[in-house]
Design a protein around this motif. Structure first.
Motif, mmCIF file in Angstrom:
data_model
loop_
_atom_site.group_PDB
_atom_site.id
_atom_site.type_symbol
_atom_site.label_atom_id
_atom_site.label_comp_id
_atom_site.label_asym_id
_atom_site.label_seq_id
_atom_site.Cartn_x
_atom_site.Cartn_y
_atom_site.Cartn_z
ATOM 1 N N LYS A 84 0.825 -1.194 0.000
ATOM 2 C CA LYS A 84 0.000 0.000 0.000
ATOM 3 C C LYS A 84 0.865 1.252 0.000
ATOM 4 N N LEU A 85 0.436 2.264 -0.765
ATOM 5 C CA LEU A 85 1.127 3.543 -0.848
ATOM 6 C C LEU A 85 0.097 4.652 -0.644
ATOM 7 N N THR A 86 0.403 5.612 0.184
ATOM 8 C CA THR A 86 -0.482 6.748 0.413
ATOM 9 C C THR A 86 0.118 7.964 -0.279
ATOM 10 N N LEU A 87 -0.691 8.628 -1.104
ATOM 11 C CA LEU A 87 -0.258 9.829 -1.812
ATOM 12 C C LEU A 87 -1.109 11.006 -1.379
ATOM 13 N N THR A 88 -0.510 12.178 -1.373
ATOM 14 C CA THR A 88 -1.245 13.403 -1.089
ATOM 15 C C THR A 88 -1.263 14.233 -2.361
ATOM 16 N N LEU A 89 -2.473 14.445 -2.910
ATOM 17 C CA LEU A 89 -2.647 15.159 -4.175
ATOM 18 C C LEU A 89 -3.783 16.158 -4.034
ATOM 19 N N GLU A 90 -3.820 17.104 -4.967
ATOM 20 C CA GLU A 90 -4.938 18.049 -5.028
ATOM 21 C C GLU A 90 -6.231 17.276 -5.286
ATOM 22 N N GLY A 91 -7.308 17.708 -4.645
ATOM 23 C CA GLY A 91 -8.596 17.025 -4.784
ATOM 24 C C GLY A 91 -9.088 16.946 -6.213
ATOM 25 N N ASP A 92 -8.941 18.044 -6.970
ATOM 26 C CA ASP A 92 -9.420 18.032 -8.360
ATOM 27 C C ASP A 92 -8.592 17.094 -9.230
ATOM 28 N N VAL A 93 -7.327 16.912 -8.896
ATOM 29 C CA VAL A 93 -6.482 15.972 -9.644
ATOM 30 C C VAL A 93 -6.976 14.548 -9.411
ATOM 31 N N ILE A 94 -7.303 14.240 -8.159
ATOM 32 C CA ILE A 94 -7.799 12.910 -7.829
ATOM 33 C C ILE A 94 -9.114 12.633 -8.539
ATOM 34 N N LEU A 95 -10.027 13.605 -8.509
ATOM 35 C CA LEU A 95 -11.323 13.419 -9.177
ATOM 36 C C LEU A 95 -11.152 13.208 -10.680
ATOM 37 N N SER A 96 -10.295 13.999 -11.300
ATOM 38 C CA SER A 96 -10.047 13.854 -12.732
ATOM 39 C C SER A 96 -9.424 12.503 -13.052
ATOM 40 N N ALA A 97 -8.492 12.081 -12.218
ATOM 41 C CA ALA A 97 -7.824 10.800 -12.438
ATOM 42 C C ALA A 97 -8.804 9.635 -12.280
ATOM 43 N N LYS A 98 -9.676 9.709 -11.277
ATOM 44 C CA LYS A 98 -10.681 8.659 -11.084
ATOM 45 C C LYS A 98 -11.648 8.601 -12.273
ATOM 46 N N LYS A 99 -12.034 9.769 -12.758
ATOM 47 C CA LYS A 99 -12.929 9.838 -13.912
ATOM 48 C C LYS A 99 -12.259 9.215 -15.134
ATOM 49 N N TYR A 100 -10.985 9.559 -15.350
ATOM 50 C CA TYR A 100 -10.219 8.995 -16.469
ATOM 51 C C TYR A 100 -10.130 7.471 -16.342
ATOM 52 N N ALA A 101 -9.818 6.990 -15.147
ATOM 53 C CA ALA A 101 -9.691 5.547 -14.921
ATOM 54 C C ALA A 101 -11.005 4.829 -15.207
ATOM 55 N N ARG A 102 -12.085 5.364 -14.689
ATOM 56 C CA ARG A 102 -13.405 4.755 -14.907
ATOM 57 C C ARG A 102 -13.753 4.728 -16.391
ATOM 58 N N LYS A 103 -13.505 5.853 -17.069
ATOM 59 C CA LYS A 103 -13.814 5.966 -18.491
ATOM 60 C C LYS A 103 -13.037 4.945 -19.323
ATOM 61 N N ASN A 104 -11.814 4.638 -18.893
ATOM 62 C CA ASN A 104 -10.959 3.720 -19.636
ATOM 63 C C ASN A 104 -10.954 2.305 -19.076
ATOM 64 N N GLY A 105 -11.834 2.028 -18.107
ATOM 65 C CA GLY A 105 -11.960 0.687 -17.558
ATOM 66 C C GLY A 105 -10.709 0.209 -16.836
ATOM 67 N N LYS A 106 -10.040 1.126 -16.140
ATOM 68 C CA LYS A 106 -8.816 0.785 -15.424
ATOM 69 C C LYS A 106 -8.938 1.249 -13.981
ATOM 70 N N SER A 107 -8.074 0.711 -13.139
ATOM 71 C CA SER A 107 -8.039 1.192 -11.764
ATOM 72 C C SER A 107 -7.029 2.324 -11.667
ATOM 73 N N LEU A 108 -7.269 3.229 -10.752
ATOM 74 C CA LEU A 108 -6.341 4.336 -10.552
ATOM 75 C C LEU A 108 -4.990 3.802 -10.075
#
Length: 81
Positions: A4-28
């Motif tokens: 397990k790895l914990t990262l600290t990122l901007e909230g909007d970056v996380i939301l965009s990344a999750k959206k991208y992952a979901r759209k492409n059928g991949k896990s973040l």
């Protein structure tokens, strides 16, 4: 082994990344892992340029906003018309 790895990122970056992952059928986690593998392997390879290529570097000055992918697309479109 998965760790397990914990990262600290901007909230909007996380939301965009999750959206991208979901759209492409991949896990973040999978996307981050692949990215880290890519940059790790890129720094592991020692690329040696030939003297000819080294002399050519910087010979052409392009505008800051030059889009090489767009230009390549235009050239290939003209070539195969």
């Amino acid at each position: 082994m998965t760790t397990k790895l914990t990262l600290t990122l901007e909230g909007d970056v996380i939301l965009s990344a999750k959206k991208y992952a979901r759209k492409n059928g991949k896990s973040l986690s999978g996307i981050v892992e692949n990215y880290l593998k890519t940059i790790a392997s890129a720094t592991d390879t020692d690329v040696t340029l030939s003297p000819k290529v080294s002399r050519l570097m910087g010979a052409i000055k392009l505008p800051e906003d030059f889009d090489h992918k767009k230009e390549l697309g235009n050239i290939l479109t003209q070539k195969y018309k």
